[in-house]
Design a protein around this motif. Structure first.
Motif, short mmCIF file in Angstrom:
data_model
loop_
_atom_site.label_atom_id
_atom_site.label_comp_id
_atom_site.label_asym_id
_atom_site.label_seq_id
_atom_site.Cartn_x
_atom_site.Cartn_y
_atom_site.Cartn_z
N TYR A 47 0.89 -1.24 -0.11
CA TYR A 47 0.14 -0.11 -0.04
C TYR A 47 0.93 1.24 -0.11
O TYR A 47 2.05 1.03 0.52
CB TYR A 47 -0.88 -0.03 1.17
CG TYR A 47 -2.15 -0.97 1.09
CD1 TYR A 47 -3.17 -0.80 0.67
CD2 TYR A 47 -1.81 -2.49 1.50
CE1 TYR A 47 -4.18 -1.71 0.52
CE2 TYR A 47 -2.66 -3.27 1.34
CZ TYR A 47 -3.85 -2.97 0.59
OH TYR A 47 -5.26 -3.98 0.66
N ARG A 58 -10.48 4.86 -1.36
CA ARG A 58 -10.62 3.95 -2.79
C ARG A 58 -11.22 2.60 -2.20
O ARG A 58 -12.56 2.22 -2.87
CB ARG A 58 -9.35 3.60 -3.27
CG ARG A 58 -8.56 4.77 -4.11
CD ARG A 58 -7.44 4.42 -4.68
NE ARG A 58 -6.32 4.01 -3.95
CZ ARG A 58 -5.51 5.03 -3.56
NH1 ARG A 58 -5.62 6.27 -3.47
NH2 ARG A 58 -4.48 4.53 -2.69
N TYR A 73 -16.56 6.31 -6.80
CA TYR A 73 -15.36 5.45 -7.31
C TYR A 73 -15.32 5.50 -8.82
O TYR A 73 -13.99 5.86 -9.18
CB TYR A 73 -15.45 4.06 -6.88
CG TYR A 73 -14.14 3.27 -7.22
CD1 TYR A 73 -13.06 3.19 -6.32
CD2 TYR A 73 -14.12 2.72 -8.37
CE1 TYR A 73 -11.97 2.40 -6.49
CE2 TYR A 73 -13.05 1.98 -8.68
CZ TYR A 73 -11.78 1.94 -7.84
OH TYR A 73 -10.64 1.05 -8.05
N ARG A 77 -12.11 6.95 -11.02
CA ARG A 77 -11.29 6.20 -11.11
C ARG A 77 -11.47 5.26 -12.19
O ARG A 77 -10.59 4.54 -12.89
CB ARG A 77 -10.74 5.27 -10.02
CG ARG A 77 -10.20 6.15 -8.88
CD ARG A 77 -9.66 5.49 -7.47
NE ARG A 77 -8.96 4.29 -8.03
CZ ARG A 77 -7.54 4.17 -8.05
NH1 ARG A 77 -6.93 5.45 -8.08
NH2 ARG A 77 -7.08 3.08 -8.21
N PRO A 80 -13.87 -0.44 -11.98
CA PRO A 80 -12.76 -0.96 -10.99
C PRO A 80 -11.80 -2.06 -11.50
O PRO A 80 -10.52 -1.69 -11.28
CB PRO A 80 -13.96 -1.83 -10.12
CG PRO A 80 -15.16 -1.28 -10.28
CD PRO A 80 -15.14 -0.63 -11.71
N ARG A 81 -11.86 -2.72 -12.49
CA ARG A 81 -10.75 -3.58 -12.93
C ARG A 81 -10.15 -4.16 -11.99
O ARG A 81 -8.73 -4.00 -11.99
CB ARG A 81 -10.07 -2.73 -14.19
CG ARG A 81 -10.93 -2.32 -15.25
CD ARG A 81 -9.87 -1.44 -16.46
NE ARG A 81 -9.10 -0.52 -15.90
CZ ARG A 81 -9.32 0.66 -15.85
NH1 ARG A 81 -10.34 1.16 -16.66
NH2 ARG A 81 -8.49 1.55 -15.60
N LEU A 82 -10.36 -4.82 -11.00
CA LEU A 82 -9.72 -5.24 -10.09
C LEU A 82 -8.78 -6.09 -10.22
O LEU A 82 -7.55 -5.70 -9.78
CB LEU A 82 -10.65 -5.92 -8.97
CG LEU A 82 -11.85 -5.21 -8.20
CD1 LEU A 82 -12.53 -6.11 -7.61
CD2 LEU A 82 -11.35 -4.00 -7.68
N ARG A 83 -8.66 -6.92 -11.07
CA ARG A 83 -7.47 -7.94 -11.52
C ARG A 83 -6.61 -6.92 -11.98
O ARG A 83 -5.23 -7.11 -11.70
CB ARG A 83 -7.97 -9.05 -12.59
CG ARG A 83 -8.81 -10.10 -12.26
CD ARG A 83 -8.32 -11.27 -11.53
NE ARG A 83 -7.15 -11.96 -12.34
CZ ARG A 83 -6.30 -12.62 -11.91
NH1 ARG A 83 -6.06 -13.19 -10.53
NH2 ARG A 83 -5.26 -13.19 -12.69
N MET A 84 -6.76 -6.21 -12.98
CA MET A 84 -5.60 -5.33 -13.58
C MET A 84 -5.04 -4.34 -12.55
O MET A 84 -3.60 -4.19 -12.45
CB MET A 84 -6.33 -4.39 -14.66
CG MET A 84 -5.17 -3.57 -15.24
SD MET A 84 -5.94 -2.10 -16.22
CE MET A 84 -6.22 -0.93 -14.97
N ARG A 85 -5.75 -3.72 -11.65
CA ARG A 85 -5.28 -3.03 -10.72
C ARG A 85 -4.29 -3.59 -9.64
O ARG A 85 -3.44 -3.24 -9.05
CB ARG A 85 -6.39 -2.01 -9.85
CG ARG A 85 -7.08 -1.00 -10.75
CD ARG A 85 -8.12 -0.68 -10.01
NE ARG A 85 -9.06 0.20 -10.83
CZ ARG A 85 -8.78 1.58 -11.34
NH1 ARG A 85 -7.77 2.29 -11.28
NH2 ARG A 85 -9.71 2.04 -11.97
N HIS A 86 -4.67 -5.08 -9.23
CA HIS A 86 -3.70 -5.79 -8.44
C HIS A 86 -2.57 -6.40 -9.11
O HIS A 86 -1.95 -7.00 -8.49
CB HIS A 86 -4.71 -6.74 -7.51
CG HIS A 86 -5.82 -6.06 -6.61
ND1 HIS A 86 -6.54 -5.42 -7.30
CD2 HIS A 86 -5.47 -5.78 -5.44
CE1 HIS A 86 -7.38 -4.84 -6.24
NE2 HIS A 86 -6.69 -5.10 -4.93
#
Length: 136
Positions: A47, A58, A73, A77, A80-86
């Motif tokens: 983080y 966020r 959100y 931003r 969300p595109r969670l997989r891409m952001r992580h």
């Protein structure tokens, strides 16, 4: 899925977000979650150390939007595109379990109504599993 008045308008039906107390409840969840994360030797380094408030906003804004609250959100931003952001972070099975430990503790602290608590916990379990991208 939340039925909204327009692409980013307010929800037009009663939502989990409103049923559990709205922004106040989701802020409590986010703050309780990050109290644990900041002390976690594996997760804390993932983080932004100089932007804990931003990280808190966020996750709060994401969860609020997911559960039918404001769409701040997405407005700020995008999707969300969670997989891409992580993807840049080593989300191992151990990291997933640590993340879940802190989120479950936050939910324990907030004490959502049983039906909503079960739905929230089911969601975070599935979402956390989907984020795993490295195996030890």
């Amino acid at each position: 899925m939340t039925l909204r008045a327009g692409e980013t308008g307010h929800a037009v039906t009663d939502t989990v977000w409103s049923q559990v107390g709205g922004t106040e409840t989701f802020e409590r969840i986010a703050r309780a979650f990050y109290r644990g994360i900041r002390e976690d030797e594996v997760l804390a380094p993932m983080y932004p150390q100089d932007d804990w408030e931003g990280a808190t906003w966020r996750i709060q804004a994401f969860l609020e939007q997911y559960w039918g609250g404001p769409s701040a959100y997405q407005e700020e931003r995008g999707h969300p595109r969670l997989r891409m952001r992580h993807a840049p972070f080593p989300v191992t099975p151990d990291a997933k379990e640590r993340w879940l430990k802190h989120m479950h503790a936050a939910l324990d602290e907030v004490e959502l109504p049983p039906m909503h608590d079960a739905a929230f916990r089911d969601y975070i379990e599935r979402a956390a599993l989907a984020m795993v991208n490295h195996f030890e």
